[in-house]
Design an enzyme around this catalytic site. Structure first.
Site, PDB file in Angstrom:
ATOM      1  N   ASP A  49     -88.963 -53.667  30.578  1.00  0.00           N
ATOM      2  CA  ASP A  49     -89.306 -53.930  32.055  1.00  0.00           C
ATOM      3  C   ASP A  49     -89.127 -55.273  32.640  1.00  0.00           C
ATOM      4  O   ASP A  49     -88.664 -55.527  33.831  1.00  0.00           O
ATOM      5  CB  ASP A  49     -90.867 -53.924  32.375  1.00  0.00           C
ATOM      6  CG  ASP A  49     -91.186 -52.137  32.203  1.00  0.00           C
ATOM      7  OD1 ASP A  49     -90.149 -51.437  32.670  1.00  0.00           O
ATOM      8  OD2 ASP A  49     -92.137 -51.800  31.749  1.00  0.00           O
ATOM      9  N   LYS A  57     -97.398 -45.694  27.385  1.00  0.00           N
ATOM     10  CA  LYS A  57     -96.524 -46.854  26.966  1.00  0.00           C
ATOM     11  C   LYS A  57     -97.466 -47.751  25.945  1.00  0.00           C
ATOM     12  O   LYS A  57     -96.697 -48.418  25.113  1.00  0.00           O
ATOM     13  CB  LYS A  57     -96.488 -47.853  28.246  1.00  0.00           C
ATOM     14  CG  LYS A  57     -95.444 -47.303  29.079  1.00  0.00           C
ATOM     15  CD  LYS A  57     -95.025 -48.414  30.490  1.00  0.00           C
ATOM     16  CE  LYS A  57     -94.002 -48.118  31.110  1.00  0.00           C
ATOM     17  NZ  LYS A  57     -93.769 -49.251  32.108  1.00  0.00           N
TER      18      LYS A  57
END
Ligand code: ATR
Length: 288
Positions: free
Chosen positions: A115, A78
């Site tokens: 997220d 990420k």
């Protein structure tokens, strides 16, 4: 007579996407996106893409060159995806990580982090009418997941966010970096007084997950009106959530965050903003 094919085949114009990570075998994303592709009858495919970290950059460029629409990126890539992107969304830049890469028609890589969006949308769906401005939030943890949730809560105009982390310095660092007076570092473990006026309590640590130690927290000071949520979804009802439910607090489990965070990518790559339903929850949780 035309042969009946019992499964959906791809065409020459199928849209392709997937999830890159190392390992990736644990990822529920292929199952999740696969469900939506079938549900909406989309000519496309979403694949698990196990890529060793040293091959990350080359693999990302190859997927673009192969005509993929985009990829999700999971641990540990990420952060690695950030410098590879030609453009970052504001939230990805602030969170410091990318979980959704879209390959634009002109070849540019667009990085986003969904997220925090998933976190907020899950609460909106499971606790309709939730008002993030109604009182302080306490966030346990100061890692990657916490950063996404902090950014999302700030954007939802939470009036105050108290961060408690085992390693206090990490909470102090993120507070300094975000430089917002609404962020406050509090002691770990959290004292009952720090919970006394709280509207939302969030666990972003890995504590309570299958195979991890239990999250030990005294909820005595927490108003029973406070919503308690956990990003851990295995088990679905963590000890924290069970403890909160037992004393009368509303609770929301973490599975929906995983499901909702996938929506923006699916929408961009396959053209439909998909629905998160109970059937999907059951499907994702059922064995492969
Ligand atoms: P993620 O990206 O999932 O947030 P992470 O960045 O590794 O993962 O963060 C894990 C979080 O869980 C951190 O807040 C971590 O606390 P530390 O910063 O002190 O490491 C917390 N955590 C993990 N194991 C813990 C434990 N046994 N006790 C307390 N906190 C723990």
């Amino acid at each position: 007579m035309t042969a009946r094919i019992p499964y959906r085949t791809l065409s020459g114009t199928s849209r392709l996407a997937g999830v890159m990570g190392w390992p990736v075998s644990h990822s529920k994303s292929p199952r999740l996106h696969g469900y939506w592709l079938a549900k909406y009858g989309i000519d496309g495919s979403y694949m698990p893409l196990p890529v060793e970290p040293e091959n990350f950059q080359a693999a990302l460029m190859s997927l673009r060159n192969l005509g993929f629409s985009g990829v999700n990126v999971t641990i540990p890539q990420k952060e690695m995806a950030m410098p590879e992107c030609d453009e970052l969304s504001d939230r990805a830049r602030r969170i410091g990580a990318v979980n959704t890469v879209t390959f634009a028609k002109d070849g540019r890589l667009l990085g986003d982090n969904t997220d925090g969006f998933g976190f907020i949308e899950n609460l909106r769906q499971e606790a309709p009418g939730i008002d993030f401005t109604s009182g302080p939030a306490v966030v346990l943890g100061a890692g990657g997941a916490s950063r996404a949730i902090l950014v999302a809560l700030l954007d939802e105009e939470s009036p105050e966010i108290r961060i408690a982390n085992r390693t206090r310095k990490r909470a102090e660092d993120v507070t300094r970096e975000f430089n917002d007076p609404r962020l406050k570092v509090i002691d770990w473990p959290v004292s009952p007084e720090a919970l006394s006026d709280v509207a939302l309590l969030v666990n972003t640590t890995s504590l309570g997950m299958v195979g991890q130690p239990k999250l030990d927290i005294d909820l005595d000071g927490l108003p029973t009106s406070a919503l308690v949520t956990d990003i851990v979804y295995a088990p679905l009802v963590t000890d924290l959530l069970a403890q909160a439910r037992e004393r009368g607090n509303p609770i929301v489990d973490g599975l929906g965050m995983l499901l909702h965070q996938a929506r923006p990518g699916f929408h961009r790559w396959f053209g439909i903003d998909p629905e998160v339903t109970q059937e999907l929850r059951d499907f994702v949780l059922s064995p492969d």
